[in-house]
Scaffold this motif. Structure first.
Motif, PDB file in Angstrom:
ATOM      1  N   ILE A  14       0.874  -1.170   0.000  1.00 51.64           N
ATOM      2  CA  ILE A  14       0.000   0.000   0.000  1.00 51.64           C
ATOM      3  C   ILE A  14       0.911   1.220   0.000  1.00 51.64           C
ATOM      4  CG2 ILE A  14      -1.780   1.301   1.216  1.00 51.64           C
ATOM      5  CD1 ILE A  14      -2.727  -1.314   2.469  1.00 51.64           C
TER       6      ILE A  14
ATOM      7  N   SER B 289       1.191   5.417  -0.033  1.00 50.88           N
ATOM      8  CA  SER B 289       0.457   6.644   0.288  1.00 50.88           C
ATOM      9  C   SER B 289       0.524   7.629  -0.864  1.00 50.88           C
ATOM     10  CB  SER B 289       1.027   7.276   1.564  1.00 50.88           C
ATOM     11  OG  SER B 289       2.282   7.847   1.293  1.00 50.88           O
ATOM     12  N   ARG B 290      -0.181   8.730  -0.718  1.00 46.79           N
ATOM     13  CA  ARG B 290      -0.204   9.741  -1.784  1.00 46.79           C
ATOM     14  C   ARG B 290       1.157  10.376  -1.999  1.00 46.79           C
ATOM     15  NH1 ARG B 290      -2.920  15.025   0.974  1.00 46.79           N
ATOM     16  NH2 ARG B 290      -1.729  14.890   2.876  1.00 46.79           N
TER      17      ARG B 290
ATOM     18  N   THR C  26      -7.391   4.315  -4.757  1.00 47.36           N
ATOM     19  CA  THR C  26      -8.480   4.821  -3.921  1.00 47.36           C
ATOM     20  C   THR C  26      -8.634   6.320  -4.131  1.00 47.36           C
ATOM     21  OG1 THR C  26      -7.123   5.326  -2.009  1.00 47.36           O
ATOM     22  CG2 THR C  26      -7.978   3.087  -2.171  1.00 47.36           C
TER      23      THR C  26
ATOM     24  N   LEU D 252      -6.999  11.594   0.278  1.00 39.65           N
ATOM     25  CA  LEU D 252      -5.999  10.536   0.321  1.00 39.65           C
ATOM     26  C   LEU D 252      -6.056   9.763  -0.989  1.00 39.65           C
ATOM     27  CD1 LEU D 252      -6.684   9.238   3.914  1.00 39.65           C
ATOM     28  CD2 LEU D 252      -4.899  10.774   3.188  1.00 39.65           C
ATOM     29  N   HIS D 253      -5.002   9.845  -1.756  1.00 36.92           N
ATOM     30  CA  HIS D 253      -4.919   9.151  -3.039  1.00 36.92           C
ATOM     31  C   HIS D 253      -3.949   7.992  -2.845  1.00 36.92           C
ATOM     32  CE1 HIS D 253      -5.193   8.793  -7.366  1.00 36.92           C
ATOM     33  NE2 HIS D 253      -3.881   8.716  -7.424  1.00 36.92           N
ATOM     34  N   THR D 254      -4.461   6.886  -2.343  1.00 37.01           N
ATOM     35  CA  THR D 254      -3.642   5.739  -1.979  1.00 37.01           C
ATOM     36  C   THR D 254      -3.711   4.680  -3.067  1.00 37.01           C
ATOM     37  OG1 THR D 254      -4.154   6.221   0.325  1.00 37.01           O
ATOM     38  CG2 THR D 254      -3.234   4.068  -0.141  1.00 37.01           C
ATOM     39  N   ARG D 255      -2.576   4.008  -3.307  1.00 39.19           N
ATOM     40  CA  ARG D 255      -2.533   2.935  -4.302  1.00 39.19           C
ATOM     41  C   ARG D 255      -2.282   1.609  -3.609  1.00 39.19           C
ATOM     42  NH1 ARG D 255       0.554   7.431  -6.421  1.00 39.19           N
ATOM     43  NH2 ARG D 255       1.450   6.996  -4.431  1.00 39.19           N
TER      44      ARG D 255
ATOM     45  N   HIS E 219      -9.307  -2.878   0.649  1.00 40.08           N
ATOM     46  CA  HIS E 219      -9.693  -1.466   0.700  1.00 40.08           C
ATOM     47  C   HIS E 219     -10.647  -1.229   1.872  1.00 40.08           C
ATOM     48  CE1 HIS E 219     -11.856   2.165  -1.185  1.00 40.08           C
ATOM     49  NE2 HIS E 219     -10.775   2.580  -0.583  1.00 40.08           N
TER      50      HIS E 219
ATOM     51  N   TYR F  86      -8.596  -1.165   4.942  1.00 39.96           N
ATOM     52  CA  TYR F  86      -7.836   0.076   5.006  1.00 39.96           C
ATOM     53  C   TYR F  86      -8.728   1.230   5.483  1.00 39.96           C
ATOM     54  CZ  TYR F  86      -4.980   4.043   3.571  1.00 39.96           C
ATOM     55  OH  TYR F  86      -4.278   5.214   3.559  1.00 39.96           O
TER      56      TYR F  86
ATOM     57  N   GLY G 148      -1.252   8.226   6.380  1.00 36.80           N
ATOM     58  CA  GLY G 148       0.041   8.307   5.723  1.00 36.80           C
ATOM     59  C   GLY G 148       1.163   7.645   6.493  1.00 36.80           C
TER      60      GLY G 148
END
Length: 152
Positions: free
Chosen positions: A9, A11-12, A74, A93-96, A117, A120, A132
């Motif tokens: 995972i 973070s942005r 996300t 939050l632009h999480t991958r 997801h 999370y 983060g």
């Protein structure tokens, strides 16, 4: 059949907040570093593709030999409200969620991403978790590994 799978995972800010080797294949000594390198190299591709589609599940975005990188992006908006003060702060939050694997099970991978997801989001709802920061919860790790065994 033994599978290779590495889940991360990001973070942005492109910082890994959770990492797990979830495959059942025999582990090589340098495999963990190779998997991290492949996943981090795919971040630029994810950034480019994420702007061109509204889908969250990006399927196979990159390949390295027989390994495939699948991504779930996300787009979560969290609102923090302080009851003592009269203001609220909205954070994007632009999480991958990224998976390096050698299987061809798109439906299972999509289900895995969707359930992780949800886990999370539950972590984000914890008032003691700073968005983060690294996820160090053993409960989260156990659940992710169980989902990997179930779907991958």
């Amino acid at each position: 059949m033994a599978t290779t799978a590495c889940f991360i995972i990001v973070s942005r800010n492109d910082i890994p907040i959770y990492e797990a080797e979830v495959g059942s294949a025999a582990k090589r000594e340098d495999a963990a570093q190779l998997h991290q390198f492949i996943l981090h190299a795919a971040l630029d591709i994810v950034q480019d593709i994420a702007w061109t589609t509204s889908a969250m599940f990006l399927k196979a975005i990159d390949r390295f030999n027989d390994l495939v990188v699948s991504v779930y992006v996300t787009a979560v908006f969290c609102r923090y409200i302080s009851y003592n003060l009269i203001f609220s702060l909205t954070t994007s939050l632009h999480t991958r969620l990224m998976l390096l694997h050698d299987s061809r099970n798109d439906d299972g991978i999509k289900s895995f991403f969707q359930e992780v997801h949800e886990l999370y989001i539950k972590v984000l709802l914890n008032p003691l978790y700073l968005p983060g920061s690294r996820i160090a919860s053993s409960h989260f790790d156990t659940k992710v590994r169980a989902l990997a065994r179930k779907y991958l």
